[in-house]
Design an enzyme around this catalytic site. Sequence first.
Site, mmCIF file in Angstrom:
data_model
loop_
_atom_site.group_PDB
_atom_site.id
_atom_site.type_symbol
_atom_site.label_atom_id
_atom_site.label_comp_id
_atom_site.label_asym_id
_atom_site.label_seq_id
_atom_site.Cartn_x
_atom_site.Cartn_y
_atom_site.Cartn_z
ATOM 1 N N GLY A 20 -97.036 -38.947 65.692
ATOM 2 C CA GLY A 20 -98.386 -37.727 65.034
ATOM 3 C C GLY A 20 -98.049 -36.403 66.112
ATOM 4 N N GLY B 94 -99.134 -34.883 69.095
ATOM 5 C CA GLY B 94 -100.028 -35.372 69.443
ATOM 6 C C GLY B 94 -100.183 -33.875 70.512
ATOM 7 N N GLY C 145 -101.851 -32.692 75.714
ATOM 8 C CA GLY C 145 -102.204 -32.154 74.027
ATOM 9 C C GLY C 145 -101.876 -30.602 74.543
ATOM 10 N N ARG D 151 -91.293 -34.059 57.027
ATOM 11 C CA ARG D 151 -90.792 -33.973 58.275
ATOM 12 C C ARG D 151 -89.784 -34.922 57.149
ATOM 13 N NH1 ARG D 151 -93.017 -32.785 63.674
ATOM 14 N NH2 ARG D 151 -94.700 -32.024 62.763
ATOM 15 N N ASP E 183 -88.087 -37.107 63.274
ATOM 16 C CA ASP E 183 -89.143 -35.891 63.030
ATOM 17 C C ASP E 183 -89.434 -34.689 63.287
ATOM 18 O OD1 ASP E 183 -88.667 -37.412 66.494
ATOM 19 O OD2 ASP E 183 -90.159 -36.028 66.801
ATOM 20 N N ASN E 184 -87.765 -33.988 63.830
ATOM 21 C CA ASN E 184 -88.003 -32.957 63.539
ATOM 22 C C ASN E 184 -87.196 -31.873 62.537
ATOM 23 O OD1 ASN E 184 -89.693 -32.290 66.161
ATOM 24 N ND2 ASN E 184 -87.633 -32.353 67.395
#
Length: 464
Positions: free
Chosen positions: A79, A81, A114, A171, A239-240
Amino acid sequence: MPFSFDTTYKDIDSDLYSRVTPKSIANPEILVRNDRLCADLGLDAAKLDADVLAGQNRLEEPIAQAYAGHQYGSFTVLGDGRAIILGEHVHDDNRYDIQLKGSGRTPYSGRGDGNATVSSMLREYLYSYAMQNLHIKTSRSLAVVETDEAVERRRTEPGAILVRVMNSHIRYGTFQYVAGKASDELQRFTDYVIDRHYPQLDETDRTYLEFFDAVIQSSIEMVVDWLRVGFIHGVMNTDNMSVDGETFDYGPCAFMNYYDEEAVFSSIDKHGRYAFGNQRPILRWNLERFAKALQPLCTQSALTYDELENKLGEFEERFDAQYYTMMRKKLGIDSDGSRELVDEFLAWLRRSNADYTNTFLELETPGTFDDSVFATAEFEQLRHKLAAVGLDEELMQEANPRYIPRNYLVEEALDEYLETGNLSKFEELLTVVENPYTSKDMDSQFQQPPPREFDAEYTTYCNT
Protein backbone atom coordinates in the site's frame (compact mmCIF):
# COMPACT_ATOMS: atom_id res chain seq x y z
CA MET A 1 -8.01 26.02 -3.20
CA PRO A 2 -6.50 25.95 -6.68
CA PHE A 3 -7.46 22.31 -7.32
CA SER A 4 -10.82 21.16 -8.65
CA PHE A 5 -11.28 17.82 -6.91
CA ASP A 6 -13.77 15.07 -7.72
CA THR A 7 -12.29 11.95 -6.16
CA THR A 8 -14.11 8.97 -7.64
CA TYR A 9 -11.76 6.42 -6.04
CA LYS A 10 -13.65 6.99 -2.79
CA ASP A 11 -16.76 5.59 -4.46
CA ILE A 12 -15.29 2.09 -4.76
CA ASP A 13 -14.92 -0.49 -1.98
CA SER A 14 -13.43 1.17 1.11
CA ASP A 15 -11.16 -1.86 1.69
CA LEU A 16 -9.07 -0.59 -1.25
CA TYR A 17 -7.94 2.59 0.50
CA SER A 18 -7.64 4.33 3.85
CA ARG A 19 -8.50 7.90 4.75
CA VAL A 20 -5.38 9.63 6.01
CA THR A 21 -3.98 12.98 7.13
CA PRO A 22 -0.63 14.35 5.93
CA LYS A 23 1.93 15.01 8.62
CA SER A 24 2.08 18.49 10.10
CA ILE A 25 4.89 20.66 8.72
CA ALA A 26 5.81 23.93 10.38
CA ASN A 27 7.81 25.68 7.67
CA PRO A 28 7.44 24.07 4.24
CA GLU A 29 9.48 25.69 1.46
CA ILE A 30 8.95 25.29 -2.29
CA LEU A 31 12.28 24.37 -3.89
CA VAL A 32 11.04 23.90 -7.45
CA ARG A 33 7.66 24.15 -9.12
CA ASN A 34 6.64 23.10 -12.63
CA ASP A 35 4.76 26.12 -13.96
CA ARG A 36 4.27 24.51 -17.37
CA LEU A 37 2.47 21.62 -15.69
CA CYS A 38 0.42 24.15 -13.71
CA ALA A 39 -0.75 25.60 -17.01
CA ASP A 40 -1.51 22.14 -18.43
CA LEU A 41 -3.69 21.43 -15.39
CA GLY A 42 -5.42 24.81 -15.50
CA LEU A 43 -3.95 25.77 -12.12
CA ASP A 44 -3.12 29.26 -10.90
CA ALA A 45 0.53 28.88 -9.85
CA ALA A 46 0.24 31.89 -7.56
CA LYS A 47 -2.27 30.00 -5.41
CA LEU A 48 -0.03 26.96 -5.06
CA ASP A 49 1.80 28.04 -1.95
CA ALA A 50 3.91 25.74 0.20
CA ASP A 51 1.08 24.93 2.63
CA VAL A 52 -1.20 23.80 -0.21
CA LEU A 53 1.54 21.74 -1.89
CA ALA A 54 2.54 20.10 1.40
CA GLY A 55 -1.04 19.11 2.17
CA GLN A 56 -1.43 21.51 5.11
CA ASN A 57 -4.42 23.30 3.54
CA ARG A 58 -6.79 20.68 2.15
CA LEU A 59 -10.02 20.68 0.19
CA GLU A 60 -11.04 17.17 1.25
CA GLU A 61 -9.80 14.19 3.23
CA PRO A 62 -6.88 12.48 1.41
CA ILE A 63 -6.55 8.74 0.91
CA ALA A 64 -3.76 6.18 0.74
CA GLN A 65 -4.31 3.28 -1.64
CA ALA A 66 -3.94 -0.40 -0.84
CA TYR A 67 -2.35 -2.71 -3.39
CA ALA A 68 -0.20 -5.81 -3.67
CA GLY A 69 2.68 -6.79 -5.89
CA HIS A 70 5.43 -9.15 -6.84
CA GLN A 71 8.62 -7.53 -5.56
CA TYR A 72 11.64 -9.19 -7.16
CA GLY A 73 9.43 -12.20 -7.86
CA SER A 74 7.92 -12.56 -4.37
CA PHE A 75 4.30 -11.70 -3.72
CA THR A 76 3.45 -9.34 -0.87
CA VAL A 77 0.55 -7.16 0.22
CA LEU A 78 1.44 -3.48 0.16
CA GLY A 79 0.00 0.00 0.00
CA ASP A 80 1.00 3.65 -0.08
CA GLY A 81 3.50 3.64 2.76
CA ARG A 82 4.71 7.19 2.27
CA ALA A 83 2.26 8.64 -0.24
CA ILE A 84 -1.27 10.01 -0.15
CA ILE A 85 -3.67 11.20 -2.83
CA LEU A 86 -4.93 14.68 -2.06
CA GLY A 87 -7.67 14.23 -4.62
CA GLU A 88 -8.52 13.76 -8.28
CA HIS A 89 -8.18 17.07 -10.09
CA VAL A 90 -10.45 17.53 -13.11
CA HIS A 91 -9.53 19.87 -15.96
CA ASP A 92 -10.86 19.94 -19.53
CA ASP A 93 -12.67 16.62 -18.91
CA ASN A 94 -9.39 14.97 -17.91
CA ARG A 95 -8.80 13.49 -14.47
CA TYR A 96 -5.48 13.52 -12.60
CA ASP A 97 -4.38 12.11 -9.26
CA ILE A 98 -2.61 14.74 -7.16
CA GLN A 99 -0.38 12.71 -4.88
CA LEU A 100 2.06 13.69 -2.14
CA LYS A 101 5.11 11.47 -1.74
CA GLY A 102 7.00 11.72 1.55
CA SER A 103 4.01 13.13 3.42
CA GLY A 104 4.19 10.87 6.49
CA ARG A 105 3.08 7.50 7.73
CA THR A 106 -0.07 5.70 6.58
CA PRO A 107 -1.72 2.42 7.66
CA TYR A 108 0.48 0.73 5.02
CA SER A 109 3.84 2.08 6.25
CA GLY A 110 4.87 -1.00 8.21
CA ARG A 111 8.25 -0.18 9.73
CA GLY A 112 8.77 2.77 7.37
CA ASP A 113 8.80 6.36 8.56
CA GLY A 114 6.72 7.71 5.67
CA ASN A 115 9.34 10.32 4.83
CA ALA A 116 11.48 11.12 1.80
CA THR A 117 14.84 12.82 1.41
CA VAL A 118 15.22 16.02 -0.54
CA SER A 119 17.76 14.44 -2.94
CA SER A 120 15.43 11.55 -3.87
CA MET A 121 12.50 13.88 -4.49
CA LEU A 122 14.60 16.28 -6.57
CA ARG A 123 15.84 13.25 -8.51
CA GLU A 124 12.29 12.11 -9.29
CA TYR A 125 11.33 15.64 -10.32
CA LEU A 126 14.25 15.79 -12.74
CA TYR A 127 13.77 12.32 -14.22
CA SER A 128 10.01 12.68 -14.71
CA TYR A 129 10.57 16.10 -16.30
CA ALA A 130 13.15 14.60 -18.65
CA MET A 131 10.93 11.65 -19.55
CA GLN A 132 8.01 13.94 -20.36
CA ASN A 133 10.23 15.96 -22.70
CA LEU A 134 11.65 12.76 -24.21
CA HIS A 135 8.03 12.09 -25.27
CA ILE A 136 7.59 9.10 -22.97
CA LYS A 137 4.32 8.64 -21.11
CA THR A 138 5.12 9.33 -17.48
CA SER A 139 4.02 10.63 -14.14
CA ARG A 140 4.79 14.32 -13.84
CA SER A 141 6.13 16.31 -10.91
CA LEU A 142 4.34 19.50 -9.94
CA ALA A 143 6.70 20.56 -7.16
CA VAL A 144 9.25 19.61 -4.53
CA VAL A 145 8.65 21.06 -1.08
CA GLU A 146 11.37 20.89 1.55
CA THR A 147 10.27 20.19 5.12
CA ASP A 148 11.80 21.29 8.41
CA GLU A 149 12.83 17.80 9.51
CA ALA A 150 15.91 15.64 9.10
CA VAL A 151 15.50 12.29 7.32
CA GLU A 152 18.08 9.56 7.80
CA ARG A 153 18.90 7.22 4.96
CA ARG A 154 22.48 6.56 3.76
CA ARG A 155 23.14 10.02 5.12
CA THR A 156 21.04 12.53 6.99
CA GLU A 157 19.30 15.02 4.72
CA PRO A 158 16.47 17.52 4.86
CA GLY A 159 13.09 15.94 4.28
CA ALA A 160 10.96 16.75 1.25
CA ILE A 161 7.58 16.10 -0.35
CA LEU A 162 7.12 15.50 -4.06
CA VAL A 163 3.78 16.52 -5.58
CA ARG A 164 3.19 13.88 -8.26
CA VAL A 165 0.57 13.98 -11.00
CA MET A 166 -0.72 10.89 -12.85
CA ASN A 167 -3.80 9.86 -14.76
CA SER A 168 -4.15 7.46 -11.84
CA HIS A 169 -2.00 5.36 -9.53
CA ILE A 170 -3.83 2.13 -10.42
CA ARG A 171 -1.30 -0.65 -10.94
CA TYR A 172 -1.12 -4.29 -11.93
CA GLY A 173 -0.67 -4.75 -8.19
CA THR A 174 -3.96 -3.00 -7.44
CA PHE A 175 -5.72 -5.73 -9.40
CA GLN A 176 -3.68 -8.35 -7.57
CA TYR A 177 -4.87 -6.88 -4.27
CA VAL A 178 -8.53 -6.79 -5.34
CA ALA A 179 -8.38 -10.35 -6.70
CA GLY A 180 -6.88 -11.60 -3.44
CA LYS A 181 -8.71 -9.50 -0.86
CA ALA A 182 -12.04 -8.59 -2.44
CA SER A 183 -12.57 -10.79 -5.49
CA ASP A 184 -16.34 -10.16 -5.40
CA GLU A 185 -15.46 -6.50 -6.13
CA LEU A 186 -13.19 -7.30 -9.09
CA GLN A 187 -15.81 -6.87 -11.80
CA ARG A 188 -17.03 -3.53 -10.41
CA PHE A 189 -13.45 -2.34 -9.93
CA THR A 190 -12.47 -3.38 -13.47
CA ASP A 191 -15.49 -1.53 -14.85
CA TYR A 192 -14.36 1.55 -12.92
CA VAL A 193 -10.83 1.33 -14.35
CA ILE A 194 -12.09 0.80 -17.90
CA ASP A 195 -14.41 3.79 -17.60
CA ARG A 196 -11.54 5.90 -16.26
CA HIS A 197 -8.72 4.86 -18.60
CA TYR A 198 -10.21 3.07 -21.59
CA PRO A 199 -13.75 4.46 -22.00
CA GLN A 200 -13.69 3.62 -25.72
CA LEU A 201 -14.05 -0.04 -24.69
CA ASP A 202 -17.33 0.38 -22.83
CA GLU A 203 -19.40 -0.41 -25.91
CA THR A 204 -17.50 -3.48 -27.10
CA ASP A 205 -18.84 -7.02 -26.88
CA ARG A 206 -15.66 -8.34 -25.25
CA THR A 207 -14.82 -5.45 -22.94
CA TYR A 208 -12.61 -7.31 -20.44
CA LEU A 209 -10.56 -9.04 -23.11
CA GLU A 210 -10.18 -5.73 -24.95
CA PHE A 211 -9.09 -4.15 -21.66
CA PHE A 212 -6.34 -6.73 -21.17
CA ASP A 213 -5.27 -6.21 -24.76
CA ALA A 214 -5.13 -2.43 -24.25
CA VAL A 215 -3.00 -2.78 -21.13
CA ILE A 216 -0.61 -5.07 -23.01
CA GLN A 217 -0.29 -2.51 -25.79
CA SER A 218 0.20 0.53 -23.57
CA SER A 219 2.79 -1.37 -21.51
CA ILE A 220 4.71 -2.50 -24.60
CA GLU A 221 4.77 1.06 -25.92
CA MET A 222 6.09 2.29 -22.58
CA VAL A 223 8.92 -0.23 -22.29
CA VAL A 224 9.94 0.13 -25.94
CA ASP A 225 10.23 3.85 -25.28
CA TRP A 226 12.50 3.09 -22.33
CA LEU A 227 14.70 1.02 -24.62
CA ARG A 228 14.70 3.84 -27.17
CA VAL A 229 16.44 6.26 -24.81
CA GLY A 230 18.45 3.81 -22.70
CA PHE A 231 16.32 4.10 -19.57
CA ILE A 232 16.57 1.48 -16.83
CA HIS A 233 13.59 1.60 -14.48
CA GLY A 234 15.35 -0.45 -11.85
CA VAL A 235 12.33 -1.72 -9.95
CA MET A 236 9.77 -3.24 -12.36
CA ASN A 237 7.73 -4.87 -9.61
CA THR A 238 4.07 -5.40 -10.47
CA ASP A 239 3.14 -2.68 -7.99
CA ASN A 240 5.16 -0.21 -10.09
CA MET A 241 3.44 -1.04 -13.38
CA SER A 242 0.64 1.35 -14.33
CA VAL A 243 -2.41 -0.06 -16.14
CA ASP A 244 -2.37 3.15 -18.17
CA GLY A 245 1.21 2.75 -19.43
CA GLU A 246 2.59 5.67 -17.38
CA THR A 247 6.18 5.40 -16.18
CA PHE A 248 6.36 6.09 -12.47
CA ASP A 249 8.29 5.48 -9.25
CA TYR A 250 11.68 6.92 -10.17
CA GLY A 251 13.61 5.27 -7.35
CA PRO A 252 16.72 3.29 -8.35
CA CYS A 253 16.40 4.29 -12.00
CA ALA A 254 19.20 5.46 -14.29
CA PHE A 255 20.05 6.10 -17.91
CA MET A 256 22.47 3.74 -19.62
CA ASN A 257 25.60 5.39 -20.99
CA TYR A 258 27.72 2.61 -22.52
CA TYR A 259 25.59 0.00 -24.25
CA ASP A 260 25.25 -3.02 -22.00
CA GLU A 261 22.13 -5.16 -21.86
CA GLU A 262 23.23 -6.36 -18.41
CA ALA A 263 23.50 -2.81 -17.05
CA VAL A 264 22.13 -2.58 -13.50
CA PHE A 265 22.54 0.38 -11.17
CA SER A 266 20.05 -0.48 -8.40
CA SER A 267 21.56 -1.33 -5.02
CA ILE A 268 18.89 -3.98 -4.35
CA ASP A 269 18.87 -5.69 -7.75
CA LYS A 270 21.65 -8.10 -6.83
CA HIS A 271 20.97 -10.59 -9.64
CA GLY A 272 20.14 -8.24 -12.51
CA ARG A 273 16.44 -9.09 -12.61
CA TYR A 274 15.63 -5.59 -13.88
CA ALA A 275 18.71 -5.02 -16.03
CA PHE A 276 18.33 -2.93 -19.19
CA GLY A 277 18.02 -5.98 -21.45
CA ASN A 278 15.68 -7.82 -19.05
CA GLN A 279 12.95 -5.20 -19.14
CA ARG A 280 11.24 -6.93 -22.05
CA PRO A 281 10.98 -10.44 -20.47
CA ILE A 282 10.05 -8.92 -17.12
CA LEU A 283 7.18 -7.06 -18.76
CA ARG A 284 5.93 -10.38 -20.12
CA TRP A 285 6.27 -11.95 -16.66
CA ASN A 286 4.39 -9.05 -15.07
CA LEU A 287 1.60 -9.30 -17.63
CA GLU A 288 1.23 -12.99 -16.76
CA ARG A 289 0.68 -11.96 -13.12
CA PHE A 290 -1.83 -9.36 -14.27
CA ALA A 291 -3.70 -12.02 -16.25
CA LYS A 292 -3.86 -14.20 -13.14
CA ALA A 293 -5.37 -11.28 -11.23
CA LEU A 294 -8.10 -10.99 -13.89
CA GLN A 295 -8.90 -14.71 -13.71
CA PRO A 296 -11.88 -14.31 -11.30
CA LEU A 297 -13.59 -12.32 -14.06
CA CYS A 298 -13.82 -15.58 -15.98
CA THR A 299 -16.52 -16.77 -13.57
CA GLN A 300 -18.29 -13.40 -13.56
CA SER A 301 -18.45 -12.69 -17.30
CA ALA A 302 -18.05 -14.22 -20.75
CA LEU A 303 -14.26 -13.90 -20.50
CA THR A 304 -12.27 -17.14 -20.52
CA TYR A 305 -8.74 -17.65 -19.25
CA ASP A 306 -7.81 -19.27 -22.55
CA GLU A 307 -8.53 -15.92 -24.20
CA LEU A 308 -6.19 -14.16 -21.77
CA GLU A 309 -3.49 -16.74 -22.44
CA ASN A 310 -3.95 -16.35 -26.19
CA LYS A 311 -3.39 -12.60 -25.80
CA LEU A 312 -0.23 -13.32 -23.81
CA GLY A 313 0.85 -15.63 -26.63
CA GLU A 314 0.89 -12.62 -28.97
CA PHE A 315 3.33 -10.72 -26.74
CA GLU A 316 6.61 -11.61 -28.46
CA GLU A 317 5.36 -10.78 -31.93
CA ARG A 318 3.77 -7.53 -30.80
CA PHE A 319 6.83 -6.43 -28.84
CA ASP A 320 9.11 -7.28 -31.77
CA ALA A 321 6.97 -5.23 -34.15
CA GLN A 322 7.03 -2.22 -31.83
CA TYR A 323 10.72 -2.59 -31.03
CA TYR A 324 11.97 -2.94 -34.63
CA THR A 325 9.77 -0.05 -35.75
CA MET A 326 11.42 2.04 -33.05
CA MET A 327 14.95 0.92 -33.96
CA ARG A 328 14.38 1.61 -37.66
CA LYS A 329 13.40 5.18 -36.77
CA LYS A 330 16.52 5.57 -34.64
CA LEU A 331 18.56 4.45 -37.65
CA GLY A 332 16.59 6.63 -40.05
CA ILE A 333 15.11 3.71 -42.03
CA ASP A 334 11.76 4.75 -43.48
CA SER A 335 10.47 1.31 -44.51
CA ASP A 336 9.68 -2.12 -43.17
CA GLY A 337 12.23 -4.86 -43.33
CA SER A 338 15.95 -4.32 -42.68
CA ARG A 339 15.66 -6.45 -39.55
CA GLU A 340 18.95 -8.20 -40.26
CA LEU A 341 20.70 -4.84 -40.53
CA VAL A 342 19.16 -3.69 -37.25
CA ASP A 343 20.38 -6.92 -35.64
CA GLU A 344 23.84 -6.37 -37.09
CA PHE A 345 23.88 -2.86 -35.62
CA LEU A 346 22.79 -4.17 -32.21
CA ALA A 347 25.53 -6.82 -32.34
CA TRP A 348 28.05 -4.04 -32.97
CA LEU A 349 26.72 -2.11 -29.98
CA ARG A 350 27.14 -5.18 -27.77
CA ARG A 351 30.73 -5.71 -28.92
CA SER A 352 31.81 -2.08 -28.90
CA ASN A 353 30.11 -1.01 -25.65
CA ALA A 354 29.78 2.42 -27.29
CA ASP A 355 27.85 5.26 -25.71
CA TYR A 356 24.25 4.50 -26.67
CA THR A 357 22.96 8.06 -27.02
CA ASN A 358 25.96 9.45 -28.87
CA THR A 359 26.21 6.56 -31.34
CA PHE A 360 23.07 7.67 -33.16
CA LEU A 361 24.19 11.29 -33.21
CA GLU A 362 27.52 10.19 -34.70
CA LEU A 363 25.72 8.13 -37.34
CA GLU A 364 23.67 11.17 -38.25
CA THR A 365 26.64 13.60 -38.29
CA PRO A 366 30.06 11.92 -38.52
CA GLY A 367 32.79 13.63 -36.53
CA THR A 368 30.49 14.92 -33.82
CA PHE A 369 32.39 13.05 -31.09
CA ASP A 370 36.09 12.46 -30.59
CA ASP A 371 35.76 8.82 -29.59
CA SER A 372 38.00 6.09 -30.97
CA VAL A 373 35.09 3.64 -31.14
CA PHE A 374 33.61 5.74 -33.95
CA ALA A 375 36.91 5.83 -35.89
CA THR A 376 37.06 2.09 -36.56
CA ALA A 377 36.70 0.53 -40.00
CA GLU A 378 33.90 -1.66 -38.64
CA PHE A 379 31.81 1.35 -37.61
CA GLU A 380 32.46 3.08 -40.93
CA GLN A 381 31.38 -0.02 -42.87
CA LEU A 382 28.24 -0.29 -40.79
CA ARG A 383 27.43 3.36 -41.42
CA HIS A 384 27.80 2.82 -45.18
CA LYS A 385 25.34 -0.10 -45.01
CA LEU A 386 22.88 2.02 -43.07
CA ALA A 387 23.29 4.95 -45.47
CA ALA A 388 22.12 2.73 -48.33
CA VAL A 389 18.70 2.23 -46.72
CA GLY A 390 18.39 4.80 -43.95
CA LEU A 391 20.05 7.61 -41.98
CA ASP A 392 17.11 9.86 -42.77
CA GLU A 393 17.89 12.91 -40.64
CA GLU A 394 14.29 13.86 -39.91
CA LEU A 395 13.42 10.40 -38.62
CA MET A 396 16.61 10.20 -36.57
CA GLN A 397 16.15 13.62 -34.99
CA GLU A 398 12.63 12.67 -33.87
CA ALA A 399 13.76 9.41 -32.28
CA ASN A 400 17.21 10.22 -30.90
CA PRO A 401 17.66 12.71 -28.07
CA ARG A 402 20.70 14.97 -28.06
CA TYR A 403 20.63 14.97 -24.28
CA ILE A 404 19.67 12.61 -21.50
CA PRO A 405 20.11 13.14 -17.76
CA ARG A 406 23.67 11.87 -17.46
CA ASN A 407 23.90 10.07 -14.14
CA TYR A 408 27.09 11.76 -12.99
CA LEU A 409 25.71 15.22 -13.76
CA VAL A 410 22.56 14.42 -11.81
CA GLU A 411 24.67 13.38 -8.82
CA GLU A 412 26.76 16.54 -9.07
CA ALA A 413 23.62 18.68 -9.07
CA LEU A 414 22.12 16.89 -6.07
CA ASP A 415 25.40 17.03 -4.14
CA GLU A 416 25.71 20.74 -4.84
CA TYR A 417 22.33 21.37 -3.24
CA LEU A 418 23.04 19.18 -0.22
CA GLU A 419 26.44 20.76 0.37
CA THR A 420 25.71 24.40 -0.45
CA GLY A 421 21.96 24.87 -0.75
CA ASN A 422 22.49 25.97 -4.35
CA LEU A 423 20.17 24.66 -7.09
CA SER A 424 22.04 26.21 -10.02
CA LYS A 425 23.36 22.91 -11.44
CA PHE A 426 19.96 21.29 -10.94
CA GLU A 427 18.22 24.13 -12.76
CA GLU A 428 20.80 23.98 -15.54
CA LEU A 429 20.03 20.28 -16.04
CA LEU A 430 16.32 21.09 -16.18
CA THR A 431 17.08 23.57 -18.96
CA VAL A 432 19.11 20.97 -20.86
CA VAL A 433 16.37 18.32 -20.77
CA GLU A 434 13.58 20.79 -21.48
CA ASN A 435 14.20 20.34 -25.22
CA PRO A 436 16.33 17.19 -25.41
CA TYR A 437 15.95 16.77 -29.18
CA THR A 438 17.38 20.21 -29.93
CA SER A 439 21.12 20.87 -29.87
CA LYS A 440 22.02 23.81 -27.65
CA ASP A 441 24.93 26.20 -27.66
CA MET A 442 26.31 25.07 -24.33
CA ASP A 443 29.26 23.16 -23.00
CA SER A 444 29.62 19.66 -24.49
CA GLN A 445 29.69 18.11 -21.01
CA PHE A 446 25.96 17.53 -21.28
CA GLN A 447 26.57 15.11 -24.16
CA GLN A 448 29.58 13.40 -22.66
CA PRO A 449 29.35 10.08 -20.85
CA PRO A 450 31.25 9.66 -17.58
CA PRO A 451 34.52 7.75 -17.29
CA ARG A 452 33.84 4.03 -17.58
CA GLU A 453 34.99 3.57 -13.99
CA PHE A 454 32.09 5.75 -12.84
CA ASP A 455 29.46 3.50 -14.41
CA ALA A 456 31.22 0.40 -13.05
CA GLU A 457 30.68 1.68 -9.50
CA TYR A 458 27.56 3.83 -9.86
CA THR A 459 24.70 2.76 -7.56
CA THR A 460 21.17 4.07 -7.13
CA TYR A 461 18.85 3.56 -4.16
CA CYS A 462 15.13 3.31 -3.39
CA ASN A 463 15.53 5.73 -0.46
CA THR A 464 12.66 4.20 1.49
